[in-house]
Design a protein around this motif. Structure first.
Motif, PDB file in Angstrom:
ATOM      1  N   GLU A  28      21.174  19.456  18.086  1.00 54.79           N
ATOM      2  CA  GLU A  28      21.555  20.489  19.036  1.00 54.79           C
ATOM      3  C   GLU A  28      22.102  19.857  20.320  1.00 54.79           C
ATOM      4  N   TYR A  51      16.723  32.008  20.233  1.00 58.98           N
ATOM      5  CA  TYR A  51      16.850  30.874  19.306  1.00 58.98           C
ATOM      6  C   TYR A  51      16.680  31.426  17.898  1.00 58.98           C
ATOM      7  N   LEU A  84      21.408  29.099  15.978  1.00 61.00           N
ATOM      8  CA  LEU A  84      21.919  29.601  17.257  1.00 61.00           C
ATOM      9  C   LEU A  84      20.870  29.370  18.333  1.00 61.00           C
ATOM     10  N   ASN A 120      24.831  27.221  25.248  1.00 60.58           N
ATOM     11  CA  ASN A 120      25.528  27.988  24.218  1.00 60.58           C
ATOM     12  C   ASN A 120      25.777  27.066  23.033  1.00 60.58           C
ATOM     13  N   CYS A 176      25.946  27.298  18.749  1.00 60.05           N
ATOM     14  CA  CYS A 176      25.859  28.099  17.523  1.00 60.05           C
ATOM     15  C   CYS A 176      26.678  27.415  16.432  1.00 60.05           C
ATOM     16  N   PRO A 229      28.915  33.433  20.784  1.00 64.21           N
ATOM     17  CA  PRO A 229      28.070  34.518  20.287  1.00 64.21           C
ATOM     18  C   PRO A 229      27.851  35.605  21.345  1.00 64.21           C
ATOM     19  N   CYS A 238      29.764  36.612  16.321  1.00 68.04           N
ATOM     20  CA  CYS A 238      30.481  35.396  16.712  1.00 68.04           C
ATOM     21  C   CYS A 238      31.705  35.239  15.814  1.00 68.04           C
TER      22      CYS A 238
END
Length: 370
Positions: A126, A202, A214, A227, A229, A244, A264
């Motif tokens: 992430e 989350y 996400l 942000n 995703c 999103p 999204c």
């Protein structure tokens, strides 16, 4: 303090691996798992963490079912053998890095477990997560996430819960860096501007052909400060999913979400819409040790070889009153709509809206949905 990990060429600082490069008391290194059987009848959340600058390590298990949350807490002095992750009878074994994890709990306060995690798709790194309060960094963390299946069993007070991979799914993450842990620190001067709210969503989900992960954060005005995703395919390909847009559906008079609509855009430019529903809610700050839990917080010194078991009645008004002031994990079911096709997915729907959040219509700490 040289240990087994120092035999490997993985150093990132001129220090033994078990010494964090940061002297911040809030340095942490933690794993988190959840598991459910897609019914919404029960939800198991568990994890283990090391806090070397506090000299502690701990583990927890939270089981939500039948209107109650049962929490098991274990903590002890920190050690330097990070290849042997354990706290008391709680143990995490990495059988295949980034793919298969074996989690066991020897019988402790009536609870035992023998569970094996199998990743369904590759892990997703992430985006870095950074927060400041005035000049000070309060959170600076890196994390990877994964969806997968479980096998094994959990024993609670003589009852065996069989866990089979055809039904049992879940999500996990590994994170490390700086975040508030242990006992509360002296406040110092008030932050400028003062903290008046935070919105967080989350949603890691497992579909048959891919995973969707996400993670979003907004300030009280709705400005998005995180942000991230993505869709992760079986071949390792990672697809970014646009910007999103999220509509959280709250039960009237509360901040308890019943679900969310997330829209999204795929890498091909097609709209991707997720209809997410909550089947069971488990507040992490009711026995789980996350922010706002008055009974126990990760990294808190409770003494050597500490063990405790707590049970919470979720119908208790005092427990209900905590709900909107902390992070809540939900057993999540999702239907993904894309190009005229539908796909069903399962995983985690994690959400909180604490304090003011203008897009949600929450003007202050106590405002609720109409």
């Amino acid at each position: 303090m040289v240990g087994p990990l120092d035999e490997y060429p993985l150093h990132q600082a001129p220090l033994p691996v078990t010494w964090p490069a940061s002297s911040d008391r809030n340095f942490y290194d933690r794993c988190y798992f959840n598991a459910h059987d897609r019914t919404g009848d029960l939800f198991l959340i568990t994890g283990l963490g090391y806090y070397p600058n506090l000299g502690t390590k701990d583990a927890f298990l939270l089981l939500a079912r039948d209107g109650k949350q049962t929490a098991l807490h274990l903590s002890d002095l920190c050690d330097d053998d990070r290849l042997n992750q354990h706290v008391g009878g709680y143990r995490v074994e990495v059988e295949e890095p980034l793919q298969r994890i074996h989690l066991t709990i020897e019988e402790t306060e009536g609870i035992a477990a023998d569970l094996t995690w199998e990743g369904s798709f590759p892990v997703l790194q992430e985006l870095p997560h950074v927060l400041r309060s005035g000049a000070r960094v309060t959170l600076d963390a890196q994390r990877f996430a994964q969806v997968g299946t479980w096998s094994g069993h959990v024993d609670v007070d003589g009852e065996r819960i069989e866990v089979t991979p055809d039904r049992w799914v879940g999500t996990r993450d590994r994170s490390w860096g700086i975040r508030p842990v242990g006992e509360a620190e002296p406040a110092g001067a008030p932050a400028d501007p003062p903290f008046d709210g935070m919105w967080w969503t989350y949603v890691p989900l497992r579909f048959e052909e891919y995973a969707v992960v996400l993670i979003l954060q907004e300030d009280p005005s709705g400005y998005r400060t995180l942000n991230d995703c993505h869709r992760v395919h079986a071949d390792g390909r990672v697809e970014q999913l646009g910007w999103p847009r999220v509509q959280v559906h709250y039960a009237s008079g509360t901040r308890k979400p019943t679900g969310a609509t997330i829209t999204c855009t795929s890498g091909r430019g097609e709209e991707v819409r997720l209809e997410v529903s909550s089947l069971l809610a488990a507040p992490l700050h009711v026995g789980g040790g996350y922010g706002g839990d008055p009974d126990w917080t990760h990294g808190m010194w409770k003494g050597e070889k500490h063990v405790e078991r707590l049970t919470y009645d979720m119908a208790d008004e005092a427990v209900q009153g905590r709900f909107m002031f902390g992070c809540v994990d939900h057993v999540g079911r999702a239907v993904l709509h894309e190009g005229g096709r539908e796909a069903e997915g399962w995983g985690l729907f994690e959400h909180f809206a604490i304090g003011r959040h203008d897009p949600s219509g929450f003007a202050d700490w106590f405002a609720t949905a109409p």
